[in-house]
Design a protein around this motif. Structure first.
Motif, PDB file in Angstrom:
ATOM      1  N   PRO A 108       1.165  -1.062   0.022  1.00 19.43           N
ATOM      2  CA  PRO A 108      -0.246  -0.251  -0.253  1.00 19.43           C
ATOM      3  C   PRO A 108       0.715   1.312  -0.108  1.00 19.43           C
ATOM      4  CG  PRO A 108       0.103  -0.562   2.571  1.00 19.43           C
ATOM      5  CD  PRO A 108       0.929  -2.300   1.611  1.00 19.43           C
ATOM      6  N   VAL A 109       2.083   1.195   0.665  1.00 21.93           N
ATOM      7  CA  VAL A 109       2.995   2.235   0.481  1.00 21.93           C
ATOM      8  C   VAL A 109       3.297   2.438  -0.959  1.00 21.93           C
ATOM      9  CG1 VAL A 109       4.885   3.336   0.980  1.00 21.93           C
ATOM     10  CG2 VAL A 109       3.920   1.655   2.378  1.00 21.93           C
ATOM     11  N   ASN A 110       3.200   2.202  -2.526  1.00 18.29           N
ATOM     12  CA  ASN A 110       3.424   2.593  -2.805  1.00 18.29           C
ATOM     13  C   ASN A 110       2.268   3.569  -3.524  1.00 18.29           C
ATOM     14  OD1 ASN A 110       2.418   0.961  -6.032  1.00 18.29           O
ATOM     15  ND2 ASN A 110       4.908   1.608  -5.998  1.00 18.29           N
ATOM     16  N   ALA A 111       1.209   3.018  -3.577  1.00 17.83           N
ATOM     17  CA  ALA A 111      -0.031   4.219  -4.024  1.00 17.83           C
ATOM     18  C   ALA A 111       1.135   6.105  -3.800  1.00 17.83           C
ATOM     19  CB  ALA A 111      -0.985   4.180  -3.814  1.00 17.83           C
ATOM     20  N   SER A 162       3.709  -2.528   7.349  1.00 17.15           N
ATOM     21  CA  SER A 162       2.393  -3.064   8.603  1.00 17.15           C
ATOM     22  C   SER A 162       2.117  -2.037   8.642  1.00 17.15           C
ATOM     23  CB  SER A 162       3.300  -3.835   9.256  1.00 17.15           C
ATOM     24  OG  SER A 162       4.013  -4.660   8.322  1.00 17.15           O
ATOM     25  N   LEU A 163       2.997  -0.884   9.348  1.00 12.93           N
ATOM     26  CA  LEU A 163       1.698   0.225   9.953  1.00 12.93           C
ATOM     27  C   LEU A 163       1.062   1.031   9.418  1.00 12.93           C
ATOM     28  CD1 LEU A 163       4.633   1.765  11.629  1.00 12.93           C
ATOM     29  CD2 LEU A 163       3.047   0.476  13.077  1.00 12.93           C
ATOM     30  N   LEU A 164       1.048   0.852   7.855  1.00 17.10           N
ATOM     31  CA  LEU A 164      -0.396   1.887   7.372  1.00 17.10           C
ATOM     32  C   LEU A 164      -1.233   0.589   6.679  1.00 17.10           C
ATOM     33  CD1 LEU A 164      -1.265   3.688   4.995  1.00 17.10           C
ATOM     34  CD2 LEU A 164      -0.066   2.876   3.961  1.00 17.10           C
ATOM     35  N   HIS A 165      -1.318  -0.875   6.679  1.00 18.96           N
ATOM     36  CA  HIS A 165      -2.280  -1.592   6.489  1.00 18.96           C
ATOM     37  C   HIS A 165      -2.568  -2.210   8.053  1.00 18.96           C
ATOM     38  CE1 HIS A 165      -3.410  -5.383   4.590  1.00 18.96           C
ATOM     39  NE2 HIS A 165      -3.121  -4.579   3.991  1.00 18.96           N
ATOM     40  N   ARG A 166      -2.243  -1.851   8.832  1.00 17.51           N
ATOM     41  CA  ARG A 166      -3.027  -2.367   9.916  1.00 17.51           C
ATOM     42  C   ARG A 166      -4.027  -0.851  10.324  1.00 17.51           C
ATOM     43  NH1 ARG A 166       1.902  -3.854  12.842  1.00 17.51           N
ATOM     44  NH2 ARG A 166       2.475  -6.182  12.856  1.00 17.51           N
ATOM     45  N   SER A 167      -3.278   0.415  10.061  1.00 13.27           N
ATOM     46  CA  SER A 167      -3.947   1.662  10.140  1.00 13.27           C
ATOM     47  C   SER A 167      -5.214   2.018   9.340  1.00 13.27           C
ATOM     48  CB  SER A 167      -2.802   2.199   9.977  1.00 13.27           C
ATOM     49  OG  SER A 167      -2.388   2.850  10.960  1.00 13.27           O
ATOM     50  N   LEU A 168      -5.197   1.269   7.841  1.00  7.63           N
ATOM     51  CA  LEU A 168      -5.825   0.546   7.271  1.00  7.63           C
ATOM     52  C   LEU A 168      -7.050  -0.380   7.771  1.00  7.63           C
ATOM     53  CD1 LEU A 168      -4.283   0.761   3.377  1.00  7.63           C
ATOM     54  CD2 LEU A 168      -5.637   3.160   4.584  1.00  7.63           C
ATOM     55  N   ILE A 169      -6.439  -0.915   8.090  1.00  6.88           N
ATOM     56  CA  ILE A 169      -7.713  -2.291   8.122  1.00  6.88           C
ATOM     57  C   ILE A 169      -8.780  -2.078   9.785  1.00  6.88           C
ATOM     58  CG2 ILE A 169      -7.573  -4.479   9.132  1.00  6.88           C
ATOM     59  CD1 ILE A 169      -5.319  -4.921   7.136  1.00  6.88           C
ATOM     60  N   PHE A 170      -8.073  -1.627  10.749  1.00  4.76           N
ATOM     61  CA  PHE A 170      -8.124  -1.674  11.936  1.00  4.76           C
ATOM     62  C   PHE A 170      -7.925  -0.144  12.496  1.00  4.76           C
ATOM     63  CE2 PHE A 170      -5.353  -5.315  12.161  1.00  4.76           C
ATOM     64  CZ  PHE A 170      -6.330  -6.631  12.096  1.00  4.76           C
ATOM     65  N   GLY A 171      -8.222   0.536  11.646  1.00  5.57           N
ATOM     66  CA  GLY A 171      -8.300   1.924  11.590  1.00  5.57           C
ATOM     67  C   GLY A 171      -7.028   2.772  12.898  1.00  5.57           C
ATOM     68  N   LEU A 172      -6.332   2.149  13.292  1.00  8.45           N
ATOM     69  CA  LEU A 172      -5.054   3.259  14.115  1.00  8.45           C
ATOM     70  C   LEU A 172      -4.438   4.041  12.989  1.00  8.45           C
ATOM     71  CD1 LEU A 172      -3.337  -0.411  15.051  1.00  8.45           C
ATOM     72  CD2 LEU A 172      -5.346   0.687  16.488  1.00  8.45           C
ATOM     73  N   GLY A 173      -4.194   5.349  14.357  1.00 12.60           N
ATOM     74  CA  GLY A 173      -3.456   6.268  13.421  1.00 12.60           C
ATOM     75  C   GLY A 173      -2.794   6.533  12.920  1.00 12.60           C
ATOM     76  N   GLY A 174      -1.780   5.816  13.951  1.00  8.77           N
ATOM     77  CA  GLY A 174      -0.315   5.843  13.717  1.00  8.77           C
ATOM     78  C   GLY A 174       0.865   5.248  12.386  1.00  8.77           C
ATOM     79  N   LEU A 187       8.689  13.748  -1.451  1.00  9.05           N
ATOM     80  CA  LEU A 187       8.561  15.083  -2.728  1.00  9.05           C
ATOM     81  C   LEU A 187       8.953  16.001  -2.307  1.00  9.05           C
ATOM     82  CD1 LEU A 187       6.023  16.850  -3.544  1.00  9.05           C
ATOM     83  CD2 LEU A 187       4.987  17.340  -2.056  1.00  9.05           C
ATOM     84  N   LEU A 188       9.690  15.828  -1.265  1.00 10.05           N
ATOM     85  CA  LEU A 188      10.524  17.467  -0.808  1.00 10.05           C
ATOM     86  C   LEU A 188      12.037  17.483  -0.969  1.00 10.05           C
ATOM     87  CD1 LEU A 188       8.813  19.165   1.617  1.00 10.05           C
ATOM     88  CD2 LEU A 188       8.225  19.705  -0.734  1.00 10.05           C
ATOM     89  N   LEU A 189      12.297  15.902  -0.279  1.00  7.29           N
ATOM     90  CA  LEU A 189      14.190  15.473   0.131  1.00  7.29           C
ATOM     91  C   LEU A 189      14.680  14.543  -1.462  1.00  7.29           C
ATOM     92  CD1 LEU A 189      13.327  15.638   3.539  1.00  7.29           C
ATOM     93  CD2 LEU A 189      14.694  18.015   2.208  1.00  7.29           C
ATOM     94  N   ALA A 190      14.402  13.675  -1.446  1.00  2.00           N
ATOM     95  CA  ALA A 190      14.253  12.214  -2.835  1.00  2.00           C
ATOM     96  C   ALA A 190      13.821  11.793  -3.179  1.00  2.00           C
ATOM     97  CB  ALA A 190      15.215  11.672  -1.100  1.00  2.00           C
ATOM     98  N   PRO A 191      13.894  12.192  -4.158  1.00  6.15           N
ATOM     99  CA  PRO A 191      13.081  11.169  -5.508  1.00  6.15           C
ATOM    100  C   PRO A 191      13.374  10.206  -5.306  1.00  6.15           C
ATOM    101  CG  PRO A 191      15.056  12.549  -6.819  1.00  6.15           C
ATOM    102  CD  PRO A 191      15.079  13.159  -4.707  1.00  6.15           C
ATOM    103  N   ARG A 192      11.881   9.515  -5.127  1.00  8.85           N
ATOM    104  CA  ARG A 192      11.617   7.506  -5.297  1.00  8.85           C
ATOM    105  C   ARG A 192      13.027   7.660  -3.648  1.00  8.85           C
ATOM    106  NH1 ARG A 192       7.168   5.667  -7.218  1.00  8.85           N
ATOM    107  NH2 ARG A 192       7.495   6.288  -9.612  1.00  8.85           N
ATOM    108  N   GLY A 193      13.163   8.004  -3.020  1.00  9.87           N
ATOM    109  CA  GLY A 193      14.172   8.386  -2.085  1.00  9.87           C
ATOM    110  C   GLY A 193      13.292   7.053  -1.003  1.00  9.87           C
ATOM    111  N   TRP A 194      12.141   6.712  -0.993  1.00 11.31           N
ATOM    112  CA  TRP A 194      12.228   5.687   0.557  1.00 11.31           C
ATOM    113  C   TRP A 194      12.133   4.131   0.106  1.00 11.31           C
ATOM    114  CZ3 TRP A 194      12.131   3.622   4.683  1.00 11.31           C
ATOM    115  CH2 TRP A 194      11.863   2.892   5.368  1.00 11.31           C
ATOM    116  N   CYS A 195      10.674   3.846  -2.124  1.00  9.75           N
ATOM    117  CA  CYS A 195      11.534   2.297  -2.458  1.00  9.75           C
ATOM    118  C   CYS A 195      12.260   2.296  -2.716  1.00  9.75           C
ATOM    119  CB  CYS A 195      10.057   2.524  -3.511  1.00  9.75           C
ATOM    120  SG  CYS A 195       8.434   3.217  -2.066  1.00  9.75           S
ATOM    121  N   GLY A 196      13.117   3.516  -3.363  1.00 11.01           N
ATOM    122  CA  GLY A 196      14.219   2.903  -4.497  1.00 11.01           C
ATOM    123  C   GLY A 196      15.396   3.345  -3.540  1.00 11.01           C
TER     124      GLY A 196
END
Length: 285
Positions: A108-111, A162-174, A187-196
């Protein structure tokens, strides 16, 4: 008129579907995976119980993230038989179709990172401090070492997937806060920084992609007009050059482990240079 322009003139105009189909199919795949987990809480029909780390699908099929299973073993514990079976099934699937298919078709982080890349292009933002290409390999090594030294699943406490998937499923905000940070980092620091460059999960699944059957190829690479559209949208643009320009290889196949098989190069290329195929298809047109 150049040769590539002459070739382009003979090609039929492409429809919206032809220009966006792989992106649409990926978003549908990511949404379908999420809905499989949401069907239980929402409708009472449990297609999948759990999350992307570990789940029971249709009440009989265990699926476990093999990286999670490896971390558990490094802590000195043996996962339950169902977890080992689930890890083996997931491992076999991604060895077959390509490890980083997980990154572009499931995660889900890909989106989120795709959205940051799109907005960065729309705003015309240039530059940025991109980490070293081997950073995610070191991050993966650090994750595994931390599990072995601490006897705990350190990475799972901060894993954005894991954090995003659990947040989407269980409604956890963290998880949303962590992922929002990734969005602004890309967006601001490193293009494709995280996944790439940072994600250890991407590094792990990339190792599984070395022998995968599913591949993107550039069989019509002689028609390339160097417009750079494929490089612009590709999350791992360094994988394109060997197949597209024949640098270091004679095959038109993209064989690099970091290719996510997202198909965006196919979508954006008006010269129809690329196609989705298999690793035994060595034909060039």
């Amino acid at each position: 008129m150049t040769r590539s322009e002459a070739i382009a003139a003979t090609l039929p105009a492409r429809s919206f579907w032809q220009r966006q189909r792989w992106l649409i199919l990926r978003r549908m795949s990511q949404l379908l995976v999420l809905l499989c987990f949401l069907s239980g809480p929402w409708l009472g029909w449990w297609v999948a119980r759990g999350n992307l780390s570990s789940s029971m699908t249709l009440e009989f099929l265990p699926l476990t993230d093999p990286l999670l299973a490896l971390q558990i073993m490094l802590t000195g514990h043996l996962p339950a038989f169902s977890a080992l079976l689930g890890a083996g099934l997931v491992l076999a699937f991604y060895l077959l179709v390509g490890g980083r298919v997980f990154c572009s078709w499931v995660c889900p982080v890909n989106a989120v990172t795709d959205s940051a890349a799109w907005l960065r292009r729309r705003l015309g933002l240039k530059g940025g401090r991109v980490p070293d290409a081997n950073t995610r390999q070191w991050a993966l090594g650090g994750v595994l070492l931390a599990s072995a030294l601490t006897g705990t699943l350190v990475w799972e406490w901060i894993n954005p997937v894991s954090l995003l998937h659990r947040s989407l499923i269980f409604g956890l905000g963290g998880g949303f806060g962590v992922v929002l940070g990734i969005f602004f980092y890309d967006l601001l620091l490193a293009p494709r920084g995280w996944c790439g460059h940072w994600c250890p999960m991407g590094a792990f699944y990339g190792q599984l992609g070395r022998v995968a059957l599913l591949r993107v190829a550039a069989p019509r690479r002689t028609a390339c007009d160097d417009c750079m559209d494929c490089y612009t949208v590709c999350p791992e643009p360094q994988v394109l050059r060997p197949a597209l320009k024949g640098r270091g290889t004679d095959t038109p196949l993209i064989l690099a482990r970091d290719c996510t098989t997202c198909g965006r190069c196919i979508d954006v290329c008006d010269q129809q240079v690329f196609k989705m195929t298999h690793r035994f298809d060595q034909r060039s047109e």
